[in-house]
Design a protein around this motif. Structure first.
Motif, PDB file in Angstrom:
ATOM      1  N   LYS A 151       0.812  -1.219   0.000  1.00  0.00           N
ATOM      2  CA  LYS A 151       0.000   0.000   0.000  1.00  0.00           C
ATOM      3  C   LYS A 151       0.852   1.279   0.000  1.00  0.00           C
ATOM      4  N   VAL A 152       1.753   1.371  -0.967  1.00  0.00           N
ATOM      5  CA  VAL A 152       2.544   2.602  -1.090  1.00  0.00           C
ATOM      6  C   VAL A 152       1.630   3.759  -1.500  1.00  0.00           C
ATOM      7  N   ASP A 153       2.043   4.969  -1.133  1.00  0.00           N
ATOM      8  CA  ASP A 153       1.292   6.153  -1.551  1.00  0.00           C
ATOM      9  C   ASP A 153       1.586   6.493  -3.005  1.00  0.00           C
ATOM     10  N   ILE A 154       2.835   6.277  -3.392  1.00  0.00           N
ATOM     11  CA  ILE A 154       3.264   6.614  -4.748  1.00  0.00           C
ATOM     12  C   ILE A 154       4.505   5.791  -5.066  1.00  0.00           C
ATOM     13  N   ALA A 155       4.729   5.492  -6.337  1.00  0.00           N
ATOM     14  CA  ALA A 155       5.928   4.765  -6.751  1.00  0.00           C
ATOM     15  C   ALA A 155       6.595   5.499  -7.908  1.00  0.00           C
ATOM     16  N   VAL A 156       7.908   5.614  -7.815  1.00  0.00           N
ATOM     17  CA  VAL A 156       8.712   6.156  -8.907  1.00  0.00           C
ATOM     18  C   VAL A 156       9.206   4.965  -9.713  1.00  0.00           C
ATOM     19  N   ILE A 157       8.829   4.927 -10.981  1.00  0.00           N
ATOM     20  CA  ILE A 157       9.100   3.770 -11.837  1.00  0.00           C
ATOM     21  C   ILE A 157      10.081   4.170 -12.930  1.00  0.00           C
ATOM     22  N   GLU A 158      11.275   3.603 -12.872  1.00  0.00           N
ATOM     23  CA  GLU A 158      12.280   3.879 -13.906  1.00  0.00           C
ATOM     24  C   GLU A 158      12.109   2.901 -15.069  1.00  0.00           C
ATOM     25  N   VAL A 159      12.113   3.423 -16.267  1.00  0.00           N
ATOM     26  CA  VAL A 159      12.068   2.600 -17.469  1.00  0.00           C
ATOM     27  C   VAL A 159      13.347   1.767 -17.548  1.00  0.00           C
ATOM     28  N   GLY A 160      13.220   0.523 -18.013  1.00  0.00           N
ATOM     29  CA  GLY A 160      14.405  -0.308 -18.194  1.00  0.00           C
ATOM     30  C   GLY A 160      15.199   0.118 -19.413  1.00  0.00           C
ATOM     31  N   MET A 161      14.571   0.080 -20.569  1.00  0.00           N
ATOM     32  CA  MET A 161      15.228   0.507 -21.811  1.00  0.00           C
ATOM     33  C   MET A 161      14.164   1.032 -22.760  1.00  0.00           C
ATOM     34  N   GLY A 162      14.479   2.125 -23.420  1.00  0.00           N
ATOM     35  CA  GLY A 162      13.504   2.697 -24.345  1.00  0.00           C
ATOM     36  C   GLY A 162      12.361   3.335 -23.591  1.00  0.00           C
ATOM     37  N   GLY A 163      11.154   2.872 -23.871  1.00  0.00           N
ATOM     38  CA  GLY A 163       9.978   3.445 -23.228  1.00  0.00           C
ATOM     39  C   GLY A 163       8.703   2.886 -23.837  1.00  0.00           C
ATOM     40  N   ARG A 164       8.544   3.075 -25.123  1.00  0.00           N
ATOM     41  CA  ARG A 164       7.315   2.675 -25.812  1.00  0.00           C
ATOM     42  C   ARG A 164       7.026   1.187 -25.605  1.00  0.00           C
ATOM     43  N   LEU A 165       8.049   0.348 -25.715  1.00  0.00           N
ATOM     44  CA  LEU A 165       7.870  -1.095 -25.601  1.00  0.00           C
ATOM     45  C   LEU A 165       8.403  -1.653 -24.287  1.00  0.00           C
ATOM     46  N   ASP A 166       8.757  -0.782 -23.359  1.00  0.00           N
ATOM     47  CA  ASP A 166       9.282  -1.236 -22.083  1.00  0.00           C
ATOM     48  C   ASP A 166       8.168  -1.817 -21.226  1.00  0.00           C
ATOM     49  N   ALA A 167       8.488  -2.853 -20.464  1.00  0.00           N
ATOM     50  CA  ALA A 167       7.466  -3.538 -19.665  1.00  0.00           C
ATOM     51  C   ALA A 167       6.806  -2.630 -18.638  1.00  0.00           C
ATOM     52  N   THR A 168       7.475  -1.556 -18.231  1.00  0.00           N
ATOM     53  CA  THR A 168       6.865  -0.636 -17.266  1.00  0.00           C
ATOM     54  C   THR A 168       5.776   0.227 -17.890  1.00  0.00           C
ATOM     55  N   ASN A 169       5.666   0.217 -19.215  1.00  0.00           N
ATOM     56  CA  ASN A 169       4.827   1.207 -19.895  1.00  0.00           C
ATOM     57  C   ASN A 169       3.339   0.867 -19.905  1.00  0.00           C
ATOM     58  N   ILE A 170       2.907   0.080 -18.929  1.00  0.00           N
ATOM     59  CA  ILE A 170       1.466  -0.169 -18.774  1.00  0.00           C
ATOM     60  C   ILE A 170       0.847   0.780 -17.751  1.00  0.00           C
ATOM     61  N   ILE A 171       1.677   1.570 -17.079  1.00  0.00           N
ATOM     62  CA  ILE A 171       1.154   2.465 -16.038  1.00  0.00           C
ATOM     63  C   ILE A 171       0.584   3.743 -16.655  1.00  0.00           C
ATOM     64  N   THR A 172      -0.296   4.377 -15.914  1.00  0.00           N
ATOM     65  CA  THR A 172      -0.783   5.717 -16.252  1.00  0.00           C
ATOM     66  C   THR A 172      -0.337   6.640 -15.119  1.00  0.00           C
ATOM     67  N   PRO A 173       0.800   7.297 -15.287  1.00  0.00           N
ATOM     68  CA  PRO A 173       1.393   8.048 -14.176  1.00  0.00           C
ATOM     69  C   PRO A 173       0.764   9.423 -13.978  1.00  0.00           C
ATOM     70  N   LEU A 174       1.094  10.035 -12.836  1.00  0.00           N
ATOM     71  CA  LEU A 174       0.718  11.433 -12.627  1.00  0.00           C
ATOM     72  C   LEU A 174       1.407  12.307 -13.651  1.00  0.00           C
ATOM     73  N   LEU A 175       2.644  11.982 -13.927  1.00  0.00           N
ATOM     74  CA  LEU A 175       3.377  12.657 -15.004  1.00  0.00           C
ATOM     75  C   LEU A 175       4.524  11.783 -15.461  1.00  0.00           C
ATOM     76  N   SER A 176       5.010  12.091 -16.657  1.00  0.00           N
ATOM     77  CA  SER A 176       6.127  11.366 -17.259  1.00  0.00           C
ATOM     78  C   SER A 176       7.348  12.271 -17.298  1.00  0.00           C
ATOM     79  N   VAL A 177       8.522  11.670 -17.124  1.00  0.00           N
ATOM     80  CA  VAL A 177       9.782  12.418 -17.137  1.00  0.00           C
ATOM     81  C   VAL A 177      10.733  11.754 -18.118  1.00  0.00           C
ATOM     82  N   ILE A 178      11.337  12.546 -18.998  1.00  0.00           N
ATOM     83  CA  ILE A 178      12.372  12.040 -19.905  1.00  0.00           C
ATOM     84  C   ILE A 178      13.618  12.896 -19.688  1.00  0.00           C
ATOM     85  N   THR A 179      14.680  12.292 -19.177  1.00  0.00           N
ATOM     86  CA  THR A 179      15.857  13.057 -18.771  1.00  0.00           C
ATOM     87  C   THR A 179      16.614  13.642 -19.959  1.00  0.00           C
ATOM     88  N   ASN A 180      16.969  12.794 -20.911  1.00  0.00           N
ATOM     89  CA  ASN A 180      17.753  13.240 -22.076  1.00  0.00           C
ATOM     90  C   ASN A 180      17.783  12.118 -23.108  1.00  0.00           C
TER      91      ASN A 180
END
Length: 404
Positions: A136-165
């Motif tokens: 029962k976490v309040d929030i989770a910070v989810i780092e993409v493994g590789m890429g993004g579009r096809l990454d296994a983490t990309n099933i979430i609907t986050p509060l916001l998305s961050v792309i570093t560079n």
């Protein structure tokens, strides 16, 4: 199976990019969606922030998690790869996922994993989401493994998305141009979900703007904003841009979360103890000054090696190793010629043979000896370096992991 047997099964029985490279890369999200449904969609039970990018996403994720912890929240943190212990990947307020949860999760779902040929990364994402939901976490910070579009983490609907560079890395999967890689990493941009971009170029900015417009998502470029330079426990020069990205992200989170200036200051200064982040310009010794860093591609190493130029020392000793699927010719030209090199191979399936590395390095006038292991190379450097010398250890996550 006990914990050791369970993790050995995870590592050896299933494709895993960290060890095997291309065989582990999936070209769609069908498997992870199948797993998520099997687990009753645990990711829907907590808020998330999604972090992608070529470099800096681990530091950015950890800084965000640290600040959120300081604000009193129960914070999940999912990162990869791990350096020493598989459980580094899945943490809540710094505490690793329990060995029992790892054992039970695999035992309860092993037949499903095998019958559907799930990858290591897909299973680990499912494990993280199930753990965060059960705790029962309040929030989770989810780092993409590789890429993004096809990454296994990309099933979430986050509060916001961050792309570093965006830099040229994993080109065999993500594309050979900055625009192609930006498109893959920009795949985490969701409908009406704000996106923060840390750094951009004219080429990548046009890709991000197009994706944001198509998704009716507001977009903010951290590089265009002015933020106060805050002290931080992370000492790498590259953290200046990461901190700016984090501050911009926290500003965008204001409608959702109550975060004070003190939370931010404390989060930055306590990031290592709050998250356990390792290997980012990490000082291991003062005499001789010894630093390890996980930077492993052109974009990251250029900043790290510029920082190295500004250090004061008599002689420079560099312990260096790479994995065999990197474009090392592009990075070797960045390394200083006035250093003594200790070439070694990480103890990994993908490790580049030290003698091949030495041959390639010699083309760029980088001179030194080869060693049978990272430990042997490090011990040799320590025995040869004087107190006023400098020892740098890097080239790969795996090289750093063997030192820590």
């Amino acid at each position: 199976m006990n914990y050791k047997e369970t993790t050995e099964w995870l590592f050896s029985q299933l494709p895993m990019f960290q060890n095997q490279g291309a065989i582990a890369y999936k070209n769609d999200l069908s498997n992870v969606i199948l797993l998520d449904n099997h687990l009753n969609n645990p990711h829907k039970n907590f808020k998330t922030i999604h972090v992608a990018g070529t470099n800096g996403k681990g530091s950015t994720s950890s800084l965000l998690a640290s600040v959120l912890q300081e604000s009193g929240l129960k914070v999940g943190l999912y990162t990869s790869p791990h350096l020493k212990d598989f459980r580094e990947r899945i943490k809540i307020n710094r505490k690793f996922i329990s060995e029992k949860f790892v054992i039970d999760f695999v035992a309860n779902n092993k037949s499903f994993f095998e019958s559907n040929s799930l990858s290591f990364f897909e299973m680990t994402v499912g494990m993280a989401f199930q753990y965060f939901a059960s705790e029962k976490v309040d929030i989770a910070v989810i780092e993409v493994g590789m890429g993004g579009r096809l990454d296994a983490t990309n099933i979430i609907t986050p509060l916001l998305s961050v792309i570093t560079n965006i830099g040229l890395d994993h080109t065999q999967f993500l594309g050979n141009t900055l625009e192609e890689i930006a498109f893959e990493k920009g795949g985490i941009i969701k409908k009406t979900t704000p996106v923060i971009i840390g750094e951009s170029t004219p080429k990548t900015k046009s890709v991000f703007n197009k994706l944001a417009k198509a998704n009716n998502a507001s977009i903010v470029y951290a590089e265009d904003l002015i933020h106060e330079e805050l002290p931080c426990a992370l000492l790498g020069d590259y953290q200046t841009k990461n901190k700016k990205t984090v501050l911009t992200t926290l500003k965008s989170l204001e409608p959702h979360l109550n975060i004070s200036k003190k939370n931010i200051l404390d989060g930055f200064m306590n990031v290592i103890q709050n998250t356990g982040l390792l290997g980012r310009w990490q000082v291991l010794n003062q005499e001789p000054k010894t630093v390890c860093d996980t930077a492993h591609n052109y974009h990251g190493l250029k900043i790290v090696l510029n920082q190295l130029k500004n250090q004061k020392y008599n002689d420079l000793h560099i312990i260096l190793g790479f994995v065999n699927d990197k474009d090392i010719d592009s990075v070797l030209q960045l390394f200083p010629k006035n250093a003594k090199y200790y070439f070694c191979k990480p103890n990994n399936f993908r490790g580049l043979d030290a003698s091949i590395l030495e041959q390639k390095a010699n083309k760029y006038l980088l001179k030194g000896n080869t060693y049978n292991s990272v430990t042997e190379a490090y011990n040799s450097a320590k025995s040869e370096a004087a107190n006023n010398d400098f020892i740098y250890i890097g080239g790969s996550n795996f090289i750093v992991a063997e030192i820590l």
